[in-house]
Design a protein around this motif. Structure first.
Motif, PDB file in Angstrom:
ATOM      1  N   ASN A  38       0.855  -1.197   0.000  1.00 39.09           N
ATOM      2  CA  ASN A  38       0.000   0.000   0.000  1.00 39.09           C
ATOM      3  C   ASN A  38       0.891   1.248   0.000  1.00 39.09           C
ATOM      4  OD1 ASN A  38       0.879   0.153   2.757  1.00 39.09           O
ATOM      5  ND2 ASN A  38      -0.698  -1.348   3.221  1.00 39.09           N
ATOM      6  N   THR A  39       0.271   2.400  -0.016  1.00 38.15           N
ATOM      7  CA  THR A  39       1.020   3.668   0.000  1.00 38.15           C
ATOM      8  C   THR A  39       1.832   3.799   1.287  1.00 38.15           C
ATOM      9  OG1 THR A  39      -1.081   4.542  -0.857  1.00 38.15           O
ATOM     10  CG2 THR A  39       0.708   6.121  -0.533  1.00 38.15           C
ATOM     11  N   THR A  40       1.194   3.474   2.394  1.00 44.37           N
ATOM     12  CA  THR A  40       1.811   3.668   3.705  1.00 44.37           C
ATOM     13  C   THR A  40       3.146   2.934   3.790  1.00 44.37           C
ATOM     14  OG1 THR A  40      -0.422   3.812   4.604  1.00 44.37           O
ATOM     15  CG2 THR A  40       1.351   3.463   6.197  1.00 44.37           C
ATOM     16  N   THR A  41       3.148   1.674   3.355  1.00 42.81           N
ATOM     17  CA  THR A  41       4.380   0.881   3.400  1.00 42.81           C
ATOM     18  C   THR A  41       5.454   1.516   2.514  1.00 42.81           C
ATOM     19  OG1 THR A  41       3.056  -1.086   3.746  1.00 42.81           O
ATOM     20  CG2 THR A  41       5.333  -1.445   3.048  1.00 42.81           C
ATOM     21  N   VAL A  99       6.923  11.768  -3.342  1.00 43.71           N
ATOM     22  CA  VAL A  99       5.511  12.059  -3.622  1.00 43.71           C
ATOM     23  C   VAL A  99       4.614  10.900  -3.189  1.00 43.71           C
ATOM     24  CG1 VAL A  99       3.831  12.431  -5.479  1.00 43.71           C
ATOM     25  CG2 VAL A  99       5.982  13.668  -5.497  1.00 43.71           C
ATOM     26  N   ASP A 100       3.600  11.247  -2.404  1.00 42.37           N
ATOM     27  CA  ASP A 100       2.501  10.315  -2.148  1.00 42.37           C
ATOM     28  C   ASP A 100       1.536  10.518  -3.315  1.00 42.37           C
ATOM     29  OD1 ASP A 100       0.025   9.280  -1.525  1.00 42.37           O
ATOM     30  OD2 ASP A 100      -0.041  10.061   0.517  1.00 42.37           O
ATOM     31  N   GLY A 101       1.516   9.542  -4.226  1.00 42.64           N
ATOM     32  CA  GLY A 101       0.764   9.731  -5.467  1.00 42.64           C
ATOM     33  C   GLY A 101      -0.515   8.928  -5.559  1.00 42.64           C
TER      34      GLY A 101
HETATM   35  C1  LIG Z   1      -3.320  10.953   0.493  1.00 39.25           C
HETATM   36  C2  LIG Z   1      -3.307   9.571   1.080  1.00 39.25           C
HETATM   37  N1  LIG Z   1      -2.134   8.960   1.288  1.00 39.25           N
HETATM   38  C3  LIG Z   1      -2.061   7.724   1.802  1.00 39.25           C
HETATM   39  C4  LIG Z   1      -3.193   7.022   2.120  1.00 39.25           C
HETATM   40  C5  LIG Z   1      -3.047   5.633   2.662  1.00 39.25           C
HETATM   41  O1  LIG Z   1      -3.143   4.758   1.586  1.00 39.25           O
HETATM   42  P1  LIG Z   1      -2.800   3.223   1.675  1.00 39.25           P
HETATM   43  O2  LIG Z   1      -4.010   2.549   2.219  1.00 39.25           O
HETATM   44  O3  LIG Z   1      -2.540   2.814   0.264  1.00 39.25           O
HETATM   45  O4  LIG Z   1      -1.623   3.063   2.551  1.00 39.25           O
HETATM   46  C6  LIG Z   1      -4.442   7.597   1.913  1.00 39.25           C
HETATM   47  C7  LIG Z   1      -5.694   6.865   2.224  1.00 39.25           C
HETATM   48  O5  LIG Z   1      -6.686   6.988   1.562  1.00 39.25           O
HETATM   49  C8  LIG Z   1      -4.507   8.908   1.394  1.00 39.25           C
HETATM   50  O6  LIG Z   1      -5.679   9.541   1.211  1.00 39.25           O
END
Ligand SMILES: Cc1ncc(COP(=O)(O)O)c(C=O)c1O
Length: 437
Positions: free
Chosen positions: A124-127, A235-237
């Motif tokens: 996921n993004t967080t990781t 960047v968090d994309g």
């Molecule tokens: C801008 C943003 N970054 C990160 C996340 C977390 O995403 P993930 O569940 O893919 O880790 C979210 C969750 O919706 C988000 O809105």
């Protein structure tokens, strides 16, 4: 003895080779339905098993698996359940076209305009954000600059990394009001925020707080053009990938982190980080990899690997839910078939319609810019005299699924996406009008 990828973390090769299907990918594809027609939005919507009793305007939160992705998951699941050892050993550690990890990297790379070996698969993004910030060689005296608008996962990834390294973090606002921000004002605010100790800049492409989409390409160019110390741009994309027609690998950021379980419709529990070889080489891995042969070979010799860090070395190892990870390729293929520009134009049209409808209501304050150039698939708004949670509750009572933004200042959000129709957008706008009284 020459060490091949197959030997990597695998049992005796002869056993598995004898049992192998000619091509796992071909075998799974032969068992699954042919690629559906995706030439109309109706046929795209038909791929989702979403409950038609509801209007789904929060699909960006976590996706419903569309039929091609479901079929790929099921195909790989059946293969793993039939023969877990051979399927996983073959799919993960074989050489060449049958390596499904490499196959997924290639499909993603095609969409990102990247090299397959520069794509790191995460959950996921967080990781991804945590791997990057923990991996950067930050030291006491260094500063990571981010913004007041970023997501919890981004801020906390930075905080946890600077806590360990002795570096510091600082946040700056890029605007007071997202709806009236411009490319110039955003860049000016960011450049003003950079201090002498700033080494890394963390930004969010599409903000889930306000729906604004930052002009990453222009920002990256401005960061490169400024005098002073070189900066790395992270960047968090997540909410731009799959909603925007951009070639991510040419946007100018150094590290691009995103979940693929939202707008890309890839299986839940999948995500990616992209960086080029030079930027991968800067990072220190955090979790032992199961996809980097050099690391394994070095371990066999009881040494640390001497080759530079790569995307594969940064990919968290341990065994995963492979039917989900491998089916990521089907989602990227589906997006390629729909067409990145066509998908972005559809999302833009639905969001333009939603914003125009809400903006016509004098009791609504729109927080997302009207400009398609500064927005994507999220519309954040407030209704005069009605708390955002109450707006969402009243929409839910009308079978419209909206959400509130999970930030200190919260707004109601509607996120028109490929699963919605123009008529649904109209109904959502009408419902907000009723709620606003
Ligand atoms: C801008 C943003 N970054 C990160 C996340 C977390 O995403 P993930 O569940 O893919 O880790 C979210 C969750 O919706 C988000 O809105």
């Amino acid at each position: 003895m020459q060490i091949t990828r197959r030997r990597f973390l695998a049992a005796p090769a002869a056993l598995s080779v004898a049992l192998l299907p000619t091509s796992l990918l071909a075998a799974v594809e032969a068992e699954t339905a042919p690629t559906p027609d995706l030439s109309t939005w109706e046929s795209v919507r038909a791929q989702f098993a979403l409950d038609p009793a509801w209007m789904h305007f929060a699909s960006f939160f976590i996706a419903s698996h569309p039929a091609p992705v479901q079929a790929a998951i099921e195909g790989y699941r059946r293969a793993i359940d039939r023969n877990p050892f051979v399927t996983v050993e073959h799919g993960m550690f074989s050489e060449g076209a049958d390596n499904l990890h490499v196959h997924v990297q290639a499909e993603i790379a095609d969409y990102l305009g990247a090299r397959p070996q520069d794509v790191c698969l995460t959950g996921n993004t967080t990781t991804g954000l945590a791997l990057v910030y923990q991996g950067l060689p930050l030291k006491a005296g260094d500063e990571v600059l981010c913004t007041t608008h970023d997501h919890y996962s981004h801020h906390e990834s930075i905080r946890l990394a600077v806590e360990r390294s002795g570096a510091t973090m600082r946040m700056v606002p890029l605007f007071e009001d997202a709806a009236s921000a411009s490319i110039g004002s955003i860049i000016e605010a960011l450049l003003k925020g950079i201090g002498p100790r700033t080494r890394v800049v963390g930004l969010t492409w599409v903000h889930s707080s306000s729906g604004i989409r930052l002009p990453i390409r222009e920002i990256a160019a401005a960061l490169r053009a400024r005098a002073g110390q070189p900066l790395l741009l992270v960047v968090d994309g997540v909410h731009g990938l799959g909603s925007t027609d951009q070639t991510v690998a040419t946007m100018g950021c150094d590290y691009f982190c995103a979940g693929t379980h939202k707008w890309m419709f890839a299986p839940r529990g999948t995500g990616l980080v992209w960086a080029n070889a030079e930027n991968w080489a800067r990072l220190r891995p955090l979790i032992p990899s199961f996809t980097d042969l050099d690391q394994y070979v070095a371990w066999e010799r009881q040494q640390a690997p001497v080759s530079p860090t790569t995307a594969d070395r940064m990919a968290p190892g341990g065994f995963h839910a492979y039917e989900h990870q491998w089916a990521t390729a089907a989602a990227f293929r589906m997006h390629r078939q729909m067409g990145r520009a066509r998908v972005a134009a559809r999302i833009r049209a639905l969001n333009d319609q939603c914003k125009a409808g809400l903006a016509a209501n004098p009791k609504v304050t729109l927080h997302t810019p009207m400009s398609a150039g500064l927005s994507a698939g999220l519309v954040a708004f407030e209704v005069q005299g009605v708390a955002p949670a109450e707006v969402v509750k009243q929409l839910l009572a009308r079978r419209i699924i909206a959400s509130t933004s999970p930030y200190a200042i919260t707004y109601a959000r509607l996120a028109p996406s490929l699963v919605n129709t123009d008529e649904e957008v109209e109904r959502a706008v009408r419902a907000v009008r009723e709620i606003s009284g």
